[in-house]
Design a protein around this motif. Structure first.
Motif, short mmCIF file in Angstrom:
data_model
loop_
_atom_site.label_atom_id
_atom_site.label_comp_id
_atom_site.label_asym_id
_atom_site.label_seq_id
_atom_site.Cartn_x
_atom_site.Cartn_y
_atom_site.Cartn_z
N ILE A 9 0.86 -1.19 0.00
CA ILE A 9 0.00 0.00 0.00
C ILE A 9 0.89 1.23 0.00
CG2 ILE A 9 -1.84 1.22 1.24
CD1 ILE A 9 -2.27 -1.50 2.77
N VAL A 10 0.81 2.04 -1.05
CA VAL A 10 1.59 3.27 -1.11
C VAL A 10 0.62 4.42 -0.91
CG1 VAL A 10 3.30 4.60 -2.40
CG2 VAL A 10 3.08 2.14 -2.82
N GLU A 11 0.63 4.98 0.28
CA GLU A 11 -0.41 5.96 0.65
C GLU A 11 0.16 6.86 1.73
OE1 GLU A 11 -3.05 8.22 1.18
OE2 GLU A 11 -4.16 6.63 0.11
N ASP A 12 0.08 8.19 1.54
CA ASP A 12 0.66 9.11 2.52
C ASP A 12 -0.29 9.44 3.66
OD1 ASP A 12 -0.77 10.45 0.41
OD2 ASP A 12 -0.13 12.34 1.32
N GLU A 13 -1.55 9.04 3.56
CA GLU A 13 -2.48 9.32 4.66
C GLU A 13 -2.61 8.06 5.54
OE1 GLU A 13 -6.06 11.63 3.05
OE2 GLU A 13 -4.70 11.30 1.36
N PRO A 14 -2.03 8.14 6.77
CA PRO A 14 -2.01 6.95 7.64
C PRO A 14 -3.39 6.36 7.91
CG PRO A 14 -0.61 8.69 8.54
CD PRO A 14 -1.35 9.29 7.38
N ALA A 15 -4.41 7.21 8.07
CA ALA A 15 -5.74 6.69 8.41
C ALA A 15 -6.27 5.81 7.29
CB ALA A 15 -6.71 7.84 8.69
N ILE A 16 -6.07 6.24 6.04
CA ILE A 16 -6.54 5.46 4.89
C ILE A 16 -5.73 4.18 4.75
CG2 ILE A 16 -6.77 5.44 2.37
CD1 ILE A 16 -7.37 8.42 2.50
N ALA A 34 3.84 1.71 2.66
CA ALA A 34 4.90 2.68 2.38
C ALA A 34 4.26 4.07 2.36
CB ALA A 34 5.55 2.39 1.04
N ILE A 35 4.84 4.99 3.13
CA ILE A 35 4.23 6.31 3.30
C ILE A 35 4.60 7.26 2.16
CG2 ILE A 35 6.08 7.30 4.74
CD1 ILE A 35 3.75 8.51 6.49
N ASP A 36 5.67 6.96 1.43
CA ASP A 36 6.05 7.84 0.33
C ASP A 36 6.77 7.04 -0.77
OD1 ASP A 36 8.63 7.37 1.28
OD2 ASP A 36 8.63 9.19 2.49
N SER A 37 7.16 7.72 -1.82
CA SER A 37 7.72 7.02 -2.97
C SER A 37 9.06 6.35 -2.66
CB SER A 37 7.85 7.96 -4.16
OG SER A 37 8.68 9.05 -3.83
N ALA A 38 9.88 7.02 -1.83
CA ALA A 38 11.19 6.44 -1.49
C ALA A 38 11.03 5.14 -0.71
CB ALA A 38 12.01 7.45 -0.69
N THR A 39 10.12 5.15 0.26
CA THR A 39 9.86 3.95 1.06
C THR A 39 9.29 2.84 0.16
OG1 THR A 39 9.25 5.46 2.83
CG2 THR A 39 8.80 3.14 3.21
N ALA A 40 8.41 3.23 -0.73
CA ALA A 40 7.80 2.26 -1.65
C ALA A 40 8.87 1.60 -2.51
CB ALA A 40 6.76 2.94 -2.53
N GLN A 41 9.79 2.42 -3.02
CA GLN A 41 10.86 1.88 -3.86
C GLN A 41 11.74 0.91 -3.07
OE1 GLN A 41 11.22 2.52 -7.34
NE2 GLN A 41 12.44 0.68 -6.99
N ALA A 42 12.04 1.29 -1.82
CA ALA A 42 12.85 0.41 -0.96
C ALA A 42 12.14 -0.92 -0.72
CB ALA A 42 13.16 1.11 0.36
N GLU A 43 10.84 -0.87 -0.49
CA GLU A 43 10.05 -2.09 -0.29
C GLU A 43 10.13 -2.99 -1.52
OE1 GLU A 43 8.30 -3.49 2.08
OE2 GLU A 43 8.49 -1.96 3.62
N LEU A 44 9.96 -2.37 -2.70
CA LEU A 44 9.99 -3.13 -3.95
C LEU A 44 11.37 -3.73 -4.21
CD1 LEU A 44 7.93 -1.29 -6.70
CD2 LEU A 44 7.38 -3.34 -5.42
N GLY A 60 6.19 14.63 -3.05
CA GLY A 60 7.34 14.29 -3.90
C GLY A 60 6.86 13.67 -5.19
N GLU A 61 7.44 12.50 -5.51
CA GLU A 61 7.08 11.82 -6.75
C GLU A 61 5.61 11.35 -6.71
OE1 GLU A 61 9.76 8.90 -9.56
OE2 GLU A 61 9.94 8.81 -7.39
N SER A 62 4.84 11.64 -7.73
CA SER A 62 3.42 11.27 -7.73
C SER A 62 3.26 9.78 -8.02
CB SER A 62 2.67 12.06 -8.79
OG SER A 62 2.98 11.58 -10.08
N GLY A 63 2.07 9.28 -7.70
CA GLY A 63 1.75 7.88 -7.98
C GLY A 63 1.87 7.57 -9.47
N LEU A 64 1.48 8.55 -10.27
CA LEU A 64 1.54 8.38 -11.72
C LEU A 64 2.97 8.15 -12.20
CD1 LEU A 64 -0.71 8.56 -13.89
CD2 LEU A 64 0.08 10.88 -14.35
N MET A 65 3.90 8.96 -11.66
CA MET A 65 5.32 8.82 -12.02
C MET A 65 5.84 7.45 -11.59
SD MET A 65 6.19 11.60 -13.50
CE MET A 65 7.97 11.39 -13.47
#
Ligand code: CA
Length: 239
Positions: A9-16, A34-44, A60-65
């Motif tokens: 889950i790549v989402e910056d809003e913790p509640a969601i 993952a709370i942001d794109s950098a964390t998401a990349q590290a997870e992947l 930062g980097e959008s979901g689209l990017m």
């Protein structure tokens, strides 16, 4: 034990993110957040999930990017992506799908809808995980109940052996190299040696007993599951 599909889950809003994670966990998935794109990349980079839920609006980097980048990378390009976004209009939907997203859910969404979409992309991308019975000769595997039987006798398999058998049965009579099996069964072979395949094939043959001879070693090429090597059914007189 059934292998639980991993969902990033790549989402910056913790509640969601929390709401989604709780629901996924409750329905047999293994979510990571993952709370942001950098964390998401590290997870992947560490491990490939079975599906990615990707928020459009990230700092930062959008979901689209991110979707574009992951689609153009050979390692990540086959992982299904579902975009989550508050933008519901047609133009954005098209942009999301153009970027390589498999599906698209507009916020606010019901968790029921989200689960249905996740299951749908998993079914499309990996029919092996979606359930169903496959039978070859007297050997039968039911992905929904996680059961394997031979001549109606239940067999006990570990989770990796089950996945391996499932793949071989779904793609029977074809030779698969060790590297192909790592890709298809383990999902990601960055940290796994090809020898690991041999170890699990050996265990699988042992677990299958007489049906183990259906798995052939093709010298210099890999492995094949074939009905031609199936042992004869036991005589009726034995019953
Ligand atoms: Ca957001």
């Amino acid at each position: 034990m059934r292998q639980q599909p991993g969902v990033l889950i790549v989402e910056d809003e913790p509640a969601i993110a929390e709401l989604i994670a709780v629901n996924l966990r409750h329905h047999g998935f293994r979510p990571t957040w993952a709370i942001d794109s950098a964390t998401a990349q590290a997870e992947l980079d560490a491990v490939l999930p079975d599906v990615i839920l990707l928020d459009w609006m990230l700092p930062g980097e959008s979901g689209l990017m991110l979707a574009k980048r992951w689609r153009s990378n050979p390692r990540t390009k086959a992982v299904p992506i579902i975009m989550l976004t508050a933008r519901g209009d047609e133009l954005d939907r098209v942009a999301g799908l153009d970027a390589g997203a498999d599906d698209y859910i507009a916020k606010p969404f019901s968790t029921k809808e989200l689960l249905a979409r996740v299951r749908a992309v998993l079914r499309r991308r990996a029919p092996e995980q979606a359930g169903g019975v496959v039978s070859i000769g007297a050997l039968s595997l039911d992905a929904a109940t996680y059961r394997v039987s031979f001549n109606a006798q239940r067999l006990k398999l570990g989770p990796t052996e089950f996945k391996l058998l499932q793949y071989l049965m779904n793609h029977a009579e074809r030779v698969h190299s060790r590297s192909q099996l790592l890709d298809q069964v383990w999902g990601d072979h960055v940290f796994i040696e090809e020898r690991t395949v041999d170890v699990h094939v050996k265990r699988l043959r042992e677990a299958l007993g007489a049906a183990g001879q259906m798995i052939e070693t093709v010298r210099g090429a890999g492995y094949r599951l074939t009905a031609q090597a199936a042992p004869a059914s036991p005589a009726q007189a034995n019953d």
